[in-house]
Design a protein around this motif. Structure first.
Motif, PDB file in Angstrom:
ATOM      1  N   GLU A  44       0.839  -1.203   0.000  1.00 49.03           N
ATOM      2  CA  GLU A  44       0.000   0.000   0.000  1.00 49.03           C
ATOM      3  C   GLU A  44       0.871   1.249   0.000  1.00 49.03           C
ATOM      4  N   GLY A  65       2.585   1.768  -3.405  1.00 48.31           N
ATOM      5  CA  GLY A  65       1.653   2.382  -4.363  1.00 48.31           C
ATOM      6  C   GLY A  65       1.573   3.888  -4.180  1.00 48.31           C
ATOM      7  N   GLN A  66       1.554   4.325  -2.914  1.00 48.85           N
ATOM      8  CA  GLN A  66       1.517   5.766  -2.632  1.00 48.85           C
ATOM      9  C   GLN A  66       2.812   6.437  -3.101  1.00 48.85           C
ATOM     10  N   HIS A  92       3.087   7.324  -6.721  1.00 49.15           N
ATOM     11  CA  HIS A  92       2.292   8.501  -7.107  1.00 49.15           C
ATOM     12  C   HIS A  92       2.860   9.784  -6.505  1.00 49.15           C
ATOM     13  N   SER A 149      -4.002  -2.156  -3.938  1.00 49.36           N
ATOM     14  CA  SER A 149      -3.148  -0.977  -3.755  1.00 49.36           C
ATOM     15  C   SER A 149      -3.144  -0.125  -5.020  1.00 49.36           C
ATOM     16  N   LEU A 150      -2.317   0.924  -4.978  1.00 48.73           N
ATOM     17  CA  LEU A 150      -2.162   1.810  -6.136  1.00 48.73           C
ATOM     18  C   LEU A 150      -0.922   1.449  -6.957  1.00 48.73           C
ATOM     19  N   SER A 164      -1.590   1.276 -10.940  1.00 49.80           N
ATOM     20  CA  SER A 164      -1.790   2.604 -11.537  1.00 49.80           C
ATOM     21  C   SER A 164      -0.505   3.421 -11.468  1.00 49.80           C
ATOM     22  N   THR A 188      -7.888  -0.797 -16.698  1.00 49.11           N
ATOM     23  CA  THR A 188      -7.535   0.528 -16.179  1.00 49.11           C
ATOM     24  C   THR A 188      -6.555   1.303 -17.044  1.00 49.11           C
TER      25      THR A 188
END
Length: 566
Positions: free
Chosen positions: A363, A366-367, A370, A402-403, A406, A445
C-alpha cells in the motif's frame, strides 16, 4: 535679549547652574585623585614594551583590507608579540589572528604560520584558546594548507589541548583535528597520538566537545587504514553509545562513522559482537528520530549492514517495517530512497515476503509511486519490491488492492525516467500480467495515453529488451470492446514493430510477434489489415522456416536425449 523667564525663575536657574559647576569641579578632582592612586598600583603599570606594542600602527584590528592585514610590517610585529614572554602581548597577537580569520578571503602566506605555532606553544591557556579558534576558522575557509599545519608540527600542541581540561580549548582543538583529518594525507599522522584522546573526548559531558570529537572521528573513518586502526583502538563501542546522545549532530556523525565502518566487511564481527542486538536496536531507534537526516542515515547504515544475513534476521525480528514505512511517508526523496533500498534487500528473501505484505508495505509502495517527487531510484526499487512480493496469492491480492498498478502505468508516460528505469517498470508489469486477476485489472484501467506509451516503447530499437517487455504487455491485453477501441489507432504502428520482430533471428522475438498477432486477430479489423500485407508475407516465411526446422528434427527423432550428469 529677554530670556522669557520671570525674575524668580531666572534666579533659581542661575543658582542651579552655579551648584552644578561646583559639583562637577569637585567630582573632577575626585576622579583625578582616584586615577592617580590607581596609577601607582602595579596592576596598571604598562611596561615600555607593552606601550610600544599598543602604539604600533601596523596592527589595526579595525582594518579588513587584506593588503594591510598581510603587510610585512604586520608580520614582523606578530613575530615579536608571539615570541614575547609577556602573555598580554601574546594575546594581542592571537586576537589579531582571530580578526584575520574572519576577514581573510585569500590564502594566508606561509610566513604568517610561524607566529601561530609560537602562540599554540604559549603557557597561557587563553592565548592558546584564541589562536586555536583562529586556526579553526582559517582551516574551515581553506585559508591555510592542512598539510603545512602538520609539517610544522602544530598537531602536537593541538592534541596537548585535549588534556587541558578546559571545554573551550578541547572544543577548538577537536575542531582543528576534524579539519586536518578531512585531508587524506594527514590521517596517518593523526592516528599515532590522536585516537585515544579523541575517543576520550567523544565521551565528554560537554556537548560541544563531544560534537567536535565525534566529527573528527567521522573524518578518520574515511580511509580503510585509519578505520582499521580506529576499530582496533575500541572506537565501535564508543560510536554505538553516541547514537544515544541527546545532541542530534553527535547522532548524525556517529551514525555516519558507523556506516563507513560497516562498508568494510571485515569489521562486521566487531559491529555484531555486542549482545542483545544492540547495534540493530540502536539504529532502529534512531530511524524513528524526528530529525529526518538522522533517520535516513540510520537507514543507510542498516542497508549497508543488511548484506549480512544475521542483521536481516535481527531487523525482521525487531519489527523494522514500521519506521521504514514512516520514512516512505516523508516528502524528501533522499529519505524515501534510503527506506526503499533497505526494503528491497529484505524483500529479496522469500522468508520475509509474507511479513512485509501483511505489514501493508505494498500500500505504501503504491503511494510512493504517485509521489510528485518520484524519481528513477524510487521507481526502480519500487518495481523490485513489487516483483519480489507478488510471488504468492496474498501478494497478488495486495497489489490488486493498492495503487501499485496505476503507479506503474503512470511511470510509463513520465518524461523524467530513463530507459533503464522504464526497463524495470515494463519488466514488473510483464511479471504482473502472469496473474489473471492483475491482467484483467490492468486491461481495464490502462488509459489511451499509457497504451500509446507502450506502443512507442515497443517501436524503439535502442533498447531491444525494453521493446520486448513493452510488446509482451500489449500481447497479453484482454481484447475487450474497450481495449479494441483503444488499440485500433495503433494497428499500423503495431504491425510495423511486429514485422521487425518476425525478421529478427532471435526466436523469442519471433514467438512474441506470433502471440501478439494471434491475440489481435480477435478483432476483425486487424485481421483485414493483415491480409495481403508485408506482415502476412513475413509470417508465412517464419512458418516455412519453422516447418523446415521441424522436418529436420524429425530426421534425428530416433536419437534419445543425452543423460544429464548429476
Amino acid at each position: 535679549m529677554a530670556s522669557g523667564f520671570c525674575d524668580t525663575c531666572s534666579r533659581l536657574l542661575k543658582e542651579f547652574a552655579d551648584h552644578l559647576r561646583s559639583a562637577w569641579r569637585e567630582l573632577e578632582l575626585k576622579i583625578k585623585e582616584a586615577f592617580r592612586e590607581i596609577g601607582r598600583c602595579n596592576c596598571f603599570r604598562i611596561s615600555s614594551e607593552r606601550r610600544k606594542a599598543f602604539d604600533l600602527p601596523s596592527l589595526r584590528l579595525n582594518c579588513d583590507n587584506e593588503t594591510q592585514l598581510l603587510s610585512q610590517e604586520s608580520l614582523q610585529t606578530l613575530n615579536k608579540l608571539a615570541t614575547s614572554e609577556n602573555t598580554d602581548l601574546q594575546m594581542t597577537s592571537a586576537m589579531y589572528y582571530l580578526h584575520l580569520s574572519h576577514h581573510l578571503n585569500c590564502p594566508l602566506p606561509d610566513a604568517f604560520m610561524e607566529p601561530i605555532m609560537a602562540l599554540l606553544l604559549s603557557s597561557d591557556l587563553d592565548v592558546q584558546k584564541t589562536v586555536s579558534l583562529a586556526l579553526v576558522n582559517l582551516l574551515v575557509k581553506n585559508n591555510v594548507c592542512k598539510e603545512l599545519v602538520i609539517e610544522m608540527g602544530m598537531l602536537v600542541p593541538i592534541i596537548e589541548l585535549f588534556r587541558s581540561g578546559d571545554p573551550t580549548a578541547q572544543c577548538h582543538s577537536c575542531a582543528c583535528v576534524a579539519m586536518l583529518a578531512s585531508s587524506e594525507s594527514n590521517r596517518d599522522s593523526l592516528m599515532v597520538d590522536g585516537i585515544i584522546p579523541l575517543l576520550a573526548l567523544a565521551k565528554s559531558f560537554d556537548p560541544k566537545v563531544q560534537r567536535n570529537a565525534t566529527w573528527a572521528l567521522l573524518h578518520l573513518t574515511q580511509s580503510d587504514w585509519s578505520t582499521r586502526m580506529l576499530c582496533q583502538a575500541g572506537a565501535i563501542p564508543v560510536l554505538l553509545l553516541l547514537l544515544q546522545s541527546s545532541d542530534s549532530e553527535v547522532q548524525f556523525y556517529s551514525c555516519t562513522a558507523l556506516c563507513n565502518i560497516a562498508a568494510i566487511q571485515e569489521h562486521h564481527p566487531r559491529l555484531l559482537r555486542i549482545g542483545g542486538h544492540y547495534l540493530s536496536r540502536s539504529l532502529l531507534t534512531l530511524m524513528s528520530s524526528p530529525v529526518k537526516k538522522n533517520s535516513a542515515q540510520a537507514c543507510r547504515c542498516l542497508q549497508t549492514l543488511s548484506k549480512n544475513v544475521l542483521i536481516q534476521d535481527q531487523l525482521m525480528e525487531l519489527d523494522c517495517v514500521l519506521p521504514l514505512k514512516a520514512l516512505l511517508k516523508t516528502s524528501t526523496s533522499v529519505w524515501i530512497e534510503s527506506a526503499l533500498t533497505l526494503l528491497s534487500t529484505l524483500s529479496a528473501h522469500p522468508s520475509n515476503t509474507d511479513i512485509l505484505v501483511s505489514e501493508g508495505l505494498l500500500e505504501e509502495i503504491g503511494q510512493v509511486l504517485h509521489h510528485p517527487r518520484s524519481n528513477s531510484v524510487i521507481v526502480t526499487y519500487s518495481c523490485k519490491i513489487i516483483t519480489d512480493l507478488c510471488t504468492s496469492h496474498v501478494g497478488e491480492q495486495a497489489v490488486m488492492e493498492s495503487l501499485c498498478l496505476s503507479g506503474l502505468l503512470c511511470a510509463l508516460v513520465s518524461n523524467t525516467l530513463s530507459d533503464e528505469t522504464l526497463l524495470h517498470v515494463t519488466s514488473c508489469l510483464h511479471h504482473l500480467m502472469a496473474c489473471d486477476l492483475l491482467r484483467t485489472k490492468l486491461s481495464a484501467t490502462i488509459t489511451s495515453e499509457q497504451l500509446s506509451g507502450l506502443v512507442k516503447l515497443s517501436e524503439q530499437i535502442r533498447n531491444s529488451q525494453l521493446a520486448y517487455n513493452s510488446a509482451a504487455i500489449i500481447s497479453k491485453l484482454e481484447m475487450t470492446e474497450e481495449m479494441i477501441r483503444l488499440l485500433k489507432p495503433h494497428y499500423t504502428s503495431i504491425s510495423k514493430y511486429l514485422l521487425g520482430f518476425l525478421k529478427k533471428k532471435d526466436v523469442k522475438f519471433q514467438q512474441l510477434g506470433i502471440v501478439t498477432i494471434f491475440n489481435l486477430k480477435k478483432d476483425g479489423d486487424f485481421s483485414s489489415l493483415l491480409t495481403n500485407s508485408e506482415l502476412k508475407v513475413q509470417l508465412l516465411k517464419v512458418h516455412a522456416q519453422t516447418e523446415e526446422t521441424r522436418q529436420l528434427l524429425q530426421m534425428i527423432q530416433p536419437l534419445s536425449p543425452s543423460p544429464v550428469n548429476s
